[in-house]
Design a protein around this motif. Structure first.
Motif, short mmCIF file in Angstrom:
data_model
loop_
_atom_site.label_atom_id
_atom_site.label_comp_id
_atom_site.label_asym_id
_atom_site.label_seq_id
_atom_site.Cartn_x
_atom_site.Cartn_y
_atom_site.Cartn_z
N ASN A 112 11.24 40.09 -9.83
CA ASN A 112 11.63 40.35 -8.44
C ASN A 112 10.54 41.03 -7.61
O ASN A 112 10.83 41.57 -6.54
N GLN A 122 8.56 44.37 -3.12
CA GLN A 122 9.81 43.80 -3.60
C GLN A 122 10.51 43.14 -2.42
O GLN A 122 11.18 43.79 -1.63
N ALA A 124 13.16 41.52 -1.91
CA ALA A 124 14.60 41.69 -1.73
C ALA A 124 14.92 42.87 -0.82
O ALA A 124 15.94 42.87 -0.12
N GLU A 125 14.04 43.91 -0.83
CA GLU A 125 14.27 45.05 0.04
C GLU A 125 14.16 44.65 1.51
O GLU A 125 14.93 45.09 2.36
N LYS A 128 17.00 42.56 3.59
CA LYS A 128 18.08 43.25 4.30
C LYS A 128 17.73 43.44 5.77
O LYS A 128 18.58 43.28 6.65
N VAL A 167 18.19 35.91 -4.68
CA VAL A 167 17.94 37.21 -5.32
C VAL A 167 18.78 37.35 -6.59
O VAL A 167 18.31 37.88 -7.60
N ASP A 172 18.53 39.89 -9.91
CA ASP A 172 18.54 41.26 -9.40
C ASP A 172 19.91 41.48 -8.77
O ASP A 172 20.11 41.33 -7.56
N SER A 175 20.33 44.31 -5.85
CA SER A 175 19.86 43.91 -4.51
C SER A 175 20.73 42.81 -3.92
O SER A 175 21.02 42.81 -2.72
N PHE A 330 23.69 51.77 0.23
CA PHE A 330 22.80 52.35 -0.78
C PHE A 330 23.39 53.65 -1.33
O PHE A 330 23.45 53.86 -2.55
N VAL A 347 20.23 50.57 -8.21
CA VAL A 347 20.15 50.84 -6.77
C VAL A 347 19.70 52.28 -6.56
O VAL A 347 20.36 53.21 -7.04
N SER A 358 11.65 50.55 -1.04
CA SER A 358 12.93 51.06 -0.56
C SER A 358 12.73 52.00 0.63
O SER A 358 13.41 51.89 1.65
N THR A 361 11.69 50.07 3.80
CA THR A 361 12.81 49.36 4.41
C THR A 361 13.71 50.30 5.20
O THR A 361 14.09 50.02 6.34
#
Length: 387
Positions: A112, A122, A124-125, A128, A167, A172, A175, A330, A347, A358, A361
């Motif tokens: 990931n 990353q 995936a962060e 969002k 994702v 993952d 995420s 989160f 998480v 993280s 983001t």
């Protein structure tokens, strides 16, 4: 300052005026949480700035400047960038799967991360962020009735579903869960019918058991089953939850003292710098310290939601509320995870845990929230255009 002053030609563009319109309470609370994270990372490293505390502090300092800089940006630029940004983050997720740039960190269990040479991120962060902006853009251009219930809702559902599935395939699960819940929160804020929400809840309850048994990888399924009974495998998959509960309970009312947490200092607590850092706070500062930290998180969410509610632009309202929602998700998931109320899904606790993607983001998201505060009287017409 009055609305007329902020909308007077030339007045809104003054940097001093914009800085005065920032919500410094929100900035202060974010700083308190980040400084607490720095202090805890210093503690669990045995009173050393390396390897985590100094990086965490420097990253926050840099991202604080980025957040304030983004607050100066007019929402029309976020509006114009919404769809292109969404497309970019989806492409980045696809690059993990179909190019040599994607890789799996040692022991992560999921491919990931994206190695761009000069930086590792990353994606995936950042999904969002792109998802919230794209959904806010879509709802801005559609009526309240269409947001409540319409065949056109297939488009926001697809916007959520595509990155969610990509994702989840990495795999993952943590995420993917946040992406799905964030998208659902935006649809709720936009006015989705309660009947649809109830039907979705029932459908989720029906599909979760077969998904756990047949749709998950074995190690993911073991995490869920161990969550229900961690004592069944105390030295294996149940170890994390058991040690976290021990740390939470041993703190008592006032804690064992700063730097004196046996679970974290003696390294019984796993992933103590990331997933389980809140357990360290509870062990060293007890119920009072952990409650004070949670109170900071609650205050951040309430202030950000208040900012969203005051925006004149529908896009700004939804995007600010969406950014606040994924921050709150989160906190809720990590808090439930370390207390043994949810499976361990990797998480982090926002701004408290160690992690660059993280933090980036979260701070970019709050930059958009503060932009909404500074430019709360700005109007964005429908069909504003991509460029």
């Amino acid at each position: 300052m009055t609305a007329s002053a902020l909308t007077r030609p030339g007045e809104r563009d003054r940097l001093s005026t914009k800085l005065s319109e920032l919500d410094w309470r929100l900035i202060a609370l974010l700083s308190v949480v980040a400084m607490t994270g720095t202090a805890m990372l210093y503690s669990i490293a045995g009173g050393q700035w390396q390897p985590w505390a100094i990086d965490h502090l420097l990253r926050f300092g840099a991202m604080l400047l980025v957040m304030i800089g983004l607050a100066m940006v007019h929402p029309k630029w976020f509006f114009r960038a919404a769809y292109p940004l969404y497309g970019l983050v989806v492409v980045m997720v696809l690059m993990i799967e179909f190019t040599p740039l994607g890789y799996e960190p040692a022991g992560a269990g999921a491919k990931n991360w994206l190695n761009l040479g000069f930086i590792r991120i990353q994606p995936a962060e950042f999904v969002k962020l792109g998802l919230v902006l794209a959904l806010a853009r879509w709802y801005h251009d559609h009526t309240a009735q269409e947001a409540r219930w319409s065949w056109k809702l297939i488009f926001p559902v697809a916007m959520i579903g595509v990155p969610f599935l990509l994702v989840a395939k990495q795999p993952d699960l943590g995420s993917a869960m946040i992406i799905g819940l964030t998208g659902a929160a935006v649809m709720f804020v936009a006015g989705l019918s309660w009947k649809v929400i109830a039907a979705g809840g029932v459908a989720a309850l029906v599909t979760i058991p077969p998904f756990v048994m047949f749709g998950m990888h074995e190690y993911q399924r073991n995490r869920v089953l161990t969550f229900l009974s961690p004592e069944s495998d105390p030295s294996g998959t149940g170890y994390n939850i058991i040690q976290s509960k021990i740390a939470l309970g041993s703190g008592g009312l006032l804690g064992r003292g700063y730097g004196l947490g046996s679970q974290s200092q003696l390294e019984f607590l796993p992933e103590r710098e990331t997933d389980f850092i809140f357990s360290t706070v509870a062990e060293e500062f007890g119920f009072v310290g952990s409650f004070a930290l949670l109170a900071c998180y609650i205050a951040i969410v309430l202030i950000a939601l208040r900012i969203a509610s005051l925006a004149h632009s529908h896009f700004a309202r939804i995007s600010a509320a969406g950014m606040t929602a994924f921050f709150a998700i989160f906190v809720l998931i990590n808090g439930a995870m370390v207390m043994g109320l949810a499976p361990v899904v990797g998480v982090p606790m926002p701004l408290l845990s160690y992690g660059g993607s993280s933090m980036m983001t979260i701070m970019i998201g709050f930059g958009l929230v503060l932009s909404t505060r500074v430019h709360r009287y700005a109007e964005l017409p429908k069909g504003y255009g991509l460029v």
